[in-house]
Structure formats: structure tokens, C-alpha cells
Scaffold this active site. Sequence first.
Site, PDB file in Angstrom:
ATOM      1  N   HIS A  31       0.842  -1.203   0.000  1.00 25.59           N
ATOM      2  CA  HIS A  31       0.000   0.000   0.000  1.00 25.59           C
ATOM      3  C   HIS A  31       0.876   1.253   0.000  1.00 25.59           C
ATOM      4  CE1 HIS A  31      -3.107  -2.647   2.233  1.00 25.59           C
ATOM      5  NE2 HIS A  31      -3.622  -2.399   1.039  1.00 25.59           N
ATOM      6  N   LYS A  55     -16.505  -7.118   4.898  1.00 30.24           N
ATOM      7  CA  LYS A  55     -15.581  -8.078   5.513  1.00 30.24           C
ATOM      8  C   LYS A  55     -15.496  -7.786   7.007  1.00 30.24           C
ATOM      9  CE  LYS A  55     -12.747  -7.544   1.391  1.00 30.24           C
ATOM     10  NZ  LYS A  55     -11.539  -6.880   0.893  1.00 30.24           N
ATOM     11  N   ARG A 104      -1.819  -5.803  -8.649  1.00 35.52           N
ATOM     12  CA  ARG A 104      -0.625  -6.617  -8.401  1.00 35.52           C
ATOM     13  C   ARG A 104      -0.440  -7.700  -9.448  1.00 35.52           C
ATOM     14  NH1 ARG A 104      -2.755  -8.013  -2.562  1.00 35.52           N
ATOM     15  NH2 ARG A 104      -4.524  -8.223  -3.978  1.00 35.52           N
ATOM     16  N   SER A 142      -2.791  -7.967   2.585  1.00 34.06           N
ATOM     17  CA  SER A 142      -3.122  -7.878   4.012  1.00 34.06           C
ATOM     18  C   SER A 142      -3.573  -9.239   4.533  1.00 34.06           C
ATOM     19  CB  SER A 142      -4.241  -6.854   4.241  1.00 34.06           C
ATOM     20  OG  SER A 142      -3.826  -5.574   3.844  1.00 34.06           O
TER      21      SER A 142
HETATM   22  O1  PNS Z   1      -8.947  -2.926   0.209  1.00 32.72           O
HETATM   23  P1  PNS Z   1     -10.191  -3.431  -0.474  1.00 32.72           P
HETATM   24  O2  PNS Z   1     -10.955  -4.301   0.487  1.00 32.72           O
HETATM   25  O3  PNS Z   1      -9.894  -4.111  -1.767  1.00 32.72           O
HETATM   26  O4  PNS Z   1     -11.081  -2.142  -0.783  1.00 32.72           O
HETATM   27  C1  PNS Z   1     -12.349  -2.280  -1.375  1.00 32.72           C
HETATM   28  C2  PNS Z   1     -13.105  -0.930  -1.340  1.00 32.72           C
HETATM   29  C3  PNS Z   1     -13.253  -0.441   0.074  1.00 32.72           C
HETATM   30  C4  PNS Z   1     -12.354   0.079  -2.162  1.00 32.72           C
HETATM   31  C5  PNS Z   1     -14.499  -1.175  -2.000  1.00 32.72           C
HETATM   32  O5  PNS Z   1     -15.155  -2.209  -1.334  1.00 32.72           O
HETATM   33  C6  PNS Z   1     -15.377   0.078  -1.978  1.00 32.72           C
HETATM   34  O6  PNS Z   1     -15.187   0.971  -2.790  1.00 32.72           O
HETATM   35  N1  PNS Z   1     -16.334   0.153  -1.021  1.00 32.72           N
HETATM   36  C7  PNS Z   1     -17.206   1.295  -0.878  1.00 32.72           C
HETATM   37  C8  PNS Z   1     -18.635   0.978  -1.292  1.00 32.72           C
HETATM   38  C9  PNS Z   1     -18.832   1.184  -2.783  1.00 32.72           C
HETATM   39  O7  PNS Z   1     -18.657   2.263  -3.315  1.00 32.72           O
HETATM   40  N2  PNS Z   1     -19.229   0.104  -3.460  1.00 32.72           N
HETATM   41  C10 PNS Z   1     -19.440   0.101  -4.891  1.00 32.72           C
HETATM   42  C11 PNS Z   1     -18.154  -0.291  -5.609  1.00 32.72           C
HETATM   43  S1  PNS Z   1     -18.426  -0.488  -7.336  1.00 32.72           S
END
Ligand code: PNS
Length: 173
Positions: A31, A55, A104, A142
Site C-alpha cells: 500500500h 468483511k 498486483r 493484508s
Molecule cells: O482494500 P479493499 O478491500 O480491496 O477495498 C475495497 C473498497 C473499500 C475500495 C471497495 O469495497 C469500496 O469501494 N467500497 C465502498 C462501497 C462502494 O462504493 N461500493 C461500490 C463499488 S463499485
Amino acid sequence: MLDVRRWALNVLYSMKRAIYPGSFDPVTNGHLDVIGRARKLFDEIVVAVAHNDEKQPLFSLEERLALLHQALDKIDNVRVAQFDGLLVEFAVAEKASAVIRGLRAVSDFEFEFQMALMNRKLEDSVETIFLMPKEEYTYLSSRLVKEIARLGGNVSDFVPGPVAEALGKKFAR
Ligand code: PNS
């Protein structure tokens, strides 16, 4: 006085800002590598910790924010924030023109592609930009870091010192 205010607002509004969203459960060196690359491209990076993540995180929101603050303490043009709800709504509220995501491996691509296109459908003004971390971080996640720490392995090559310490405490036997 008013002119100074107008000038400050102009500066604020003309800034090129990007959001780097994630669960950051916990933040890893991968990150930090992506943040380092993104901050060369934008005036400000907002590292945005998702609040209502589906999660079940190991670290609470407060812990994840605190670990990010420690890791990014001495780094300019990076701000740590939290967000709830839709990412694109947060991006618009922050006047950000882009969302940064790390890519990645090919295995990341399908989900990231879907999310980027859905976000574009929801809000056309926000672009998603993918950045590749340094090769040595391509296998880092993570999830794996937590698994290694849970099983008593050494994670100090993968995460900042305070994160390794916090993981040690979480999984103290
Ligand atoms: O680190 P991660 O778990 O890959 O992050 C995922 C994250 C938090 C970026 C994604 O779940 C997100 O954008 N959540 C916010 C809710 C949202 O906007 N959902 C629609 C996505 S198309």
C-alpha cells in the site's frame, strides 16, 4: 481579507486530488509503495479507509486509521480519512478527480475492472487509475500478512514496524 479567502479557495479547488480507498486491514508496504507512486502524480492523496466494509476486519476502524497515521506521519501531501457509503460519493465530496487502485497481478484484474466500470457508471467525473506496486510486493496482501502473523511467522519485511507490533499483540499466544 476576502481576497485571501478567495485565493485560498481557488488553490483548494484547483488542486488535483485522488482518493486511494481500501480496507487497510492492516496497511502493508505494498500500500505504501502505491501511495508513494500516486503522490508524484497528484497534489494530494486522500487515503480513505472504508468504514462499512462487509468483511469482518481484524483491526477496528480506529486501529486501522491510527496505523495509517503512523505509517504516513512524515509524508507530505497525503491525508488519511474514513468513508462510509459509496466511494464515488466520497470522491465527489472531496473534489477528487481520480480513484487510485493498486494492481498486483492478473488475478486482481477482473474484480478491479468491474469495480472501475461500475464506479464510472455511477459517477462519470471520477476516473480510476491503476498503479503497479514494486515487483517485490506483487505477492503481498493484508490477508496473507494476517495469516502469517496468526501462525507466528515474521511479517517485518511486509509491513511497517508499528503494524508488525500490532499484529504481534493481536495474535499473542
Ligand atoms: O482494500 P479493499 O478491500 O480491496 O477495498 C475495497 C473498497 C473499500 C475500495 C471497495 O469495497 C469500496 O469501494 N467500497 C465502498 C462501497 C462502494 O462504493 N461500493 C461500490 C463499488 S463499485
